[in-house]
Every structure is written in C-alpha cells, then in structure tokens.
Enzyme design. Structure first.
Site, PDB file in Angstrom:
ATOM      1  N   ASP A  38       0.864  -1.190   0.000  1.00 10.84           N
ATOM      2  CA  ASP A  38       0.000   0.000   0.000  1.00 10.84           C
ATOM      3  C   ASP A  38       0.895   1.234   0.000  1.00 10.84           C
ATOM      4  OD1 ASP A  38      -3.254   0.187   0.982  1.00 10.84           O
ATOM      5  OD2 ASP A  38      -2.111   2.057   0.939  1.00 10.84           O
ATOM      6  N   ASP A  64       3.531   2.220  -4.631  1.00  9.75           N
ATOM      7  CA  ASP A  64       2.574   3.034  -5.385  1.00  9.75           C
ATOM      8  C   ASP A  64       2.281   2.233  -6.650  1.00  9.75           C
ATOM      9  OD1 ASP A  64       1.223   4.803  -6.998  1.00  9.75           O
ATOM     10  OD2 ASP A  64       2.495   6.520  -6.508  1.00  9.75           O
ATOM     11  N   VAL A  65       1.022   1.855  -6.857  1.00  7.63           N
ATOM     12  CA  VAL A  65       0.719   0.924  -7.958  1.00  7.63           C
ATOM     13  C   VAL A  65       0.885   1.539  -9.344  1.00  7.63           C
ATOM     14  CG1 VAL A  65      -0.783  -0.628  -6.641  1.00  7.63           C
ATOM     15  CG2 VAL A  65      -1.789   1.359  -7.823  1.00  7.63           C
ATOM     16  N   TYR A 157     -14.409   7.219 -12.501  1.00  3.46           N
ATOM     17  CA  TYR A 157     -14.438   5.975 -11.732  1.00  3.46           C
ATOM     18  C   TYR A 157     -15.102   4.867 -12.547  1.00  3.46           C
ATOM     19  CZ  TYR A 157     -14.922   2.833  -7.738  1.00  3.46           C
ATOM     20  OH  TYR A 157     -14.827   1.750  -6.896  1.00  3.46           O
ATOM     21  N   LYS A 161     -13.360   1.423 -13.884  1.00  2.46           N
ATOM     22  CA  LYS A 161     -13.816   0.098 -13.443  1.00  2.46           C
ATOM     23  C   LYS A 161     -14.373  -0.729 -14.604  1.00  2.46           C
ATOM     24  CE  LYS A 161     -12.544   0.476  -9.199  1.00  2.46           C
ATOM     25  NZ  LYS A 161     -11.485  -0.397  -8.669  1.00  2.46           N
ATOM     26  N   THR A 192     -16.506   0.676   3.869  1.00  4.23           N
ATOM     27  CA  THR A 192     -15.048   0.808   4.020  1.00  4.23           C
ATOM     28  C   THR A 192     -14.754   2.304   4.087  1.00  4.23           C
ATOM     29  OG1 THR A 192     -14.528   1.077   1.679  1.00  4.23           O
ATOM     30  CG2 THR A 192     -14.688  -1.190   2.482  1.00  4.23           C
TER      31      THR A 192
HETATM   32  N1  LIG Z   1     -15.907   0.014  -0.863  1.00  3.93           N
HETATM   33  C1  LIG Z   1     -16.714  -0.144  -1.885  1.00  3.93           C
HETATM   34  O1  LIG Z   1     -17.931   0.059  -1.793  1.00  3.93           O
HETATM   35  C2  LIG Z   1     -16.193  -0.597  -3.215  1.00  3.93           C
HETATM   36  C3  LIG Z   1     -17.125  -0.957  -4.179  1.00  3.93           C
HETATM   37  C4  LIG Z   1     -16.684  -1.390  -5.422  1.00  3.93           C
HETATM   38  C5  LIG Z   1     -15.327  -1.469  -5.676  1.00  3.93           C
HETATM   39  N2  LIG Z   1     -14.438  -1.096  -4.730  1.00  3.93           N
HETATM   40  C6  LIG Z   1     -13.022  -1.177  -5.071  1.00  3.93           C
HETATM   41  O2  LIG Z   1     -12.355  -2.000  -4.143  1.00  3.93           O
HETATM   42  C7  LIG Z   1     -11.010  -1.576  -3.983  1.00  3.93           C
HETATM   43  C8  LIG Z   1     -10.731  -1.341  -2.505  1.00  3.93           C
HETATM   44  O3  LIG Z   1     -11.588  -0.304  -2.053  1.00  3.93           O
HETATM   45  P1  LIG Z   1     -11.805  -0.010  -0.499  1.00  3.93           P
HETATM   46  O4  LIG Z   1     -13.231   0.253  -0.314  1.00  3.93           O
HETATM   47  O5  LIG Z   1     -11.112  -1.058   0.299  1.00  3.93           O
HETATM   48  O6  LIG Z   1     -11.042   1.384  -0.372  1.00  3.93           O
HETATM   49  P2  LIG Z   1     -10.082   1.944   0.780  1.00  3.93           P
HETATM   50  O7  LIG Z   1      -9.964   3.403   0.498  1.00  3.93           O
HETATM   51  O8  LIG Z   1     -10.548   1.500   2.105  1.00  3.93           O
HETATM   52  O9  LIG Z   1      -8.696   1.213   0.467  1.00  3.93           O
HETATM   53  C9  LIG Z   1      -7.987   1.478  -0.706  1.00  3.93           C
HETATM   54  C10 LIG Z   1      -6.498   1.371  -0.413  1.00  3.93           C
HETATM   55  O10 LIG Z   1      -5.782   1.626  -1.636  1.00  3.93           O
HETATM   56  C11 LIG Z   1      -4.644   2.378  -1.302  1.00  3.93           C
HETATM   57  N3  LIG Z   1      -4.156   3.128  -2.471  1.00  3.93           N
HETATM   58  C12 LIG Z   1      -4.731   4.192  -3.069  1.00  3.93           C
HETATM   59  N4  LIG Z   1      -3.971   4.631  -4.073  1.00  3.93           N
HETATM   60  C13 LIG Z   1      -2.871   3.815  -4.118  1.00  3.93           C
HETATM   61  C14 LIG Z   1      -1.716   3.747  -4.940  1.00  3.93           C
HETATM   62  N5  LIG Z   1      -1.502   4.624  -5.931  1.00  3.93           N
HETATM   63  N6  LIG Z   1      -0.811   2.763  -4.696  1.00  3.93           N
HETATM   64  C15 LIG Z   1      -1.005   1.890  -3.697  1.00  3.93           C
HETATM   65  N7  LIG Z   1      -2.066   1.913  -2.869  1.00  3.93           N
HETATM   66  C16 LIG Z   1      -2.998   2.859  -3.083  1.00  3.93           C
HETATM   67  C17 LIG Z   1      -5.100   3.305  -0.180  1.00  3.93           C
HETATM   68  O11 LIG Z   1      -3.991   3.797   0.559  1.00  3.93           O
HETATM   69  C18 LIG Z   1      -6.005   2.391   0.626  1.00  3.93           C
HETATM   70  O12 LIG Z   1      -5.314   1.747   1.652  1.00  3.93           O
HETATM   71  C19 LIG Z   1     -10.873  -0.302  -4.830  1.00  3.93           C
HETATM   72  O13 LIG Z   1     -10.311  -0.652  -6.078  1.00  3.93           O
HETATM   73  C20 LIG Z   1     -12.301   0.156  -4.993  1.00  3.93           C
HETATM   74  O14 LIG Z   1     -12.469   0.927  -6.153  1.00  3.93           O
HETATM   75  C21 LIG Z   1     -14.835  -0.667  -3.503  1.00  3.93           C
END
Ligand SMILES: NC(=O)c1ccc[n+]([C@@H]2O[C@H](COP(=O)([O-])OP(=O)(O)OC[C@H]3O[C@@H](n4cnc5c(N)ncnc54)[C@H](O)[C@@H]3O)[C@@H](O)[C@H]2O)c1
Length: 256
Positions: A38, A64-65, A157, A161, A192
């Site tokens: 992360d 950083d991804v 977004y 996706k 989350t």
């Molecule tokens: N929570 C939801 O409702 C939901 C729904 C659909 C999809 N998603 C997807 O699921 C995944 C996780 O989401 P989440 O809800 O756990 O979010 P979150 O914000 O809780 O966690 C995301 C993590 O990604 C990290 N991150 C952000 N940019 C980064 C980068 N450039 N390099 C490395 N790490 C990075 C952040 O530091 C964070 O720890 C995401 O791809 C999100 O789009 C989430």
C-alpha cells in the site's frame, strides 16, 4: 487441517484498508502467505502485524501501484521471501466524490484512471509471467458495480472500473493456456473508509447513506467480509473452472 488456500502465496495491493485489508486477513486465515502492499505504510504494517499476531504468515511492502519499477521489485521481493506467487489481488484504488462531467478536470480523470486501471494493468503485467512460469495462478481485479452501470458524477471511476472488467476478460483469454485465471469482482457499496468518506463529505450524510442503501435490494450496505469471501473463493481451487468472469456481490444493486 488445511485452509482453503493452504500453501499459496498471495500479493494484495491496497492491503492497508478496507477490502484489501480484509482479504489479506482472510487469505492468511485460510492458509496463504500474504504480501500486503500500500501507499499507506503505517496502516499497512498495522494490518500485517495483526495477521502475524493471529499466527498468520505475512509481510508488508510500501508500493505506489502506478510506479512500474516498484511493481518489478514488489513481485521479485514476494517471490524471494515466500518462494512463489499464486494469487494477486488488485485492490488498491481510489473513489471519486461528485465530479460532474461539466466540471471534471483532465487531471482528476488521469488520477483515477491511472490508479484504478493503469495500476491494475501493471499488476497483471508483472505478476502473470511469474505465475505462467510456475504453471498457474489466480489474478483477482477489483472492479465495481460501477464497472457495469453508470453513476452521475463518477465518469472517471466508472470508466476505470469498466476498463478493469474488460482488461480482465482480454487477459483471461490470453493467459488461460498458461493456467493463469483472471477474474473481476464487482462489489456494491461496502462499508469501508472509501465509502464512509464519500458519505461524510456529502452535504447531508444521513440522506446520502439512505440514498445509497435504497439502491441495494437487500436494504443495506455490504461489509468487507462479504467481498473478502468472494476473493478467497476466486483465489482458491474451488473456482478452478472460472476465468474471465465477473463476480457480482452487490446486494441486488444491478439486478434492477
Ligand atoms: N468500498 C466499496 O464500496 C467498493 C465498491 C466497489 C469497488 N471497490 C473497489 O475495491 C477496492 C478497494 O476499495 P476499499 O473500499 O477497500 O477502499 P479503501 O480506500 O478502504 O482502500 C484502498 C487502499 O488503496 C490504497 N491506495 C490508493 N492509491 C494507491 C496507490 N496509488 N498505490 C497503492 N495503494 C494505493 C489506499 O492507501 C487504501 O489503503 C478499490 O479498487 C475500490 O475501487 C470498492
């Protein structure tokens, strides 16, 4: 007794928070050795320490991804530390608050598409050769219901996706002969930090929460475990005939 992913090595991006953190915990509980990465190093190390305290096997690397050179290092360090790479969970991502297209900036678009789509491409690009050389693996990409249906104010977004879903299918076809399965997961709104922050930043938090909930037939938000369970399934051999699939876990959001 073996766990559902006993002996596998998993790399989980976005492991510091939300769905990545919960997936890392559950993969470890089911017997995987887990490398969490992360941008948020302190929080990521915190989740890793929890897993270790529970008796799991895990380590953390900051990443950083969107940094390609770092991807090469992270994959190499994972293999050096745990001996192989069986599972990649591309969970790092960023949401977008209300950004109507008439006000959207190219910079904002590039940031979201960069992290969510480019970051996933880079993960696939760097993990797949290792998996193919080993004879197989499972890549799990976090798409969203918003990779299937649109939402006003979320063009970047949704585009990112939707891109993840079709990236998944195209590479699933290419990698199937090498035994590498690639699937996407499409969560509804899950409690989350990403979703909680969007609700907090809205003008009326309760109204926003009720509006979001009302779009799910089951009348509630999801919880991280419900997505992590789907991810463990895709990581495990239980899903051995699945590739290029969209696993929708959305409380009925897209059934309407
Ligand atoms: N929570 C939801 O409702 C939901 C729904 C659909 C999809 N998603 C997807 O699921 C995944 C996780 O989401 P989440 O809800 O756990 O979010 P979150 O914000 O809780 O966690 C995301 C993590 O990604 C990290 N991150 C952000 N940019 C980064 C980068 N450039 N390099 C490395 N790490 C990075 C952040 O530091 C964070 O720890 C995401 O791809 C999100 O789009 C989430």
């Amino acid at each position: 007794m073996g766990g559902r992913v006993q002996g596998k090595v998993a790399l989980v991006t976005g492991g510091a928070s939300g769905l990545g953190a919960e997936s890392a915990r559950r993969l470890a509980r089911e017997g995987a050795k887990v490398m969490l990465t992360d941008l948020a190093a302190e929080a990521g190390q915190g989740v890793t320490d929890e897993i270790l305290a529970e008796g799991g096997v895990a380590a953390f690397l900051s990443q950083d991804v969107v940094d390609e050179a770092r991807w090469a290092e992270v994959v190499a360090e994972t293999v050096a530390r745990f001996g192989r790479l069986d599972v990649l969970v591309n969970s790092a991502g960023v949401g977008s608050g209300g950004q109507p297209i008439l006000e959207a900036t190219f910079e904002g678009w590039r940031r979201i598409v960069g992290i969510n789509l480019d970051g996933t491409f880079l993960g696939v690009r760097h993990a797949a050769p290792v998996m193919a050389a080993q004879g197989g693996g499972s890549i799990i990409n976090l798409s969203s219901i918003l990779g299937k249906v649109g939402l006003p104010g979320a063009a970047a977004y949704c585009a990112s996706k939707g891109g993840v879903a079709l990236l998944t299918k195209a590479v699933a076809l290419e990698l199937a002969p090498a035994g590498v399965r690639v699937n996407s997961v499409h969560p509804g709104f899950i409690e989350t930090p990403m979703v909680i922050n969007v609700m907090r930043e809205s003008e009326n938090e309760n109204e926003m929460r009720d509006m979001i909930i009302s779009r799910h037939a089951m009348g509630r938000l999801g919880v991280p475990r419900e997505i992590a369970d789907a991810i463990v399934f895709l990581a495990s051999d239980e899903s051995s005939f699945m590739t290029g699939s969209e696993l929708v876990v959305d409380g009925g959001y897209t059934a309407a």
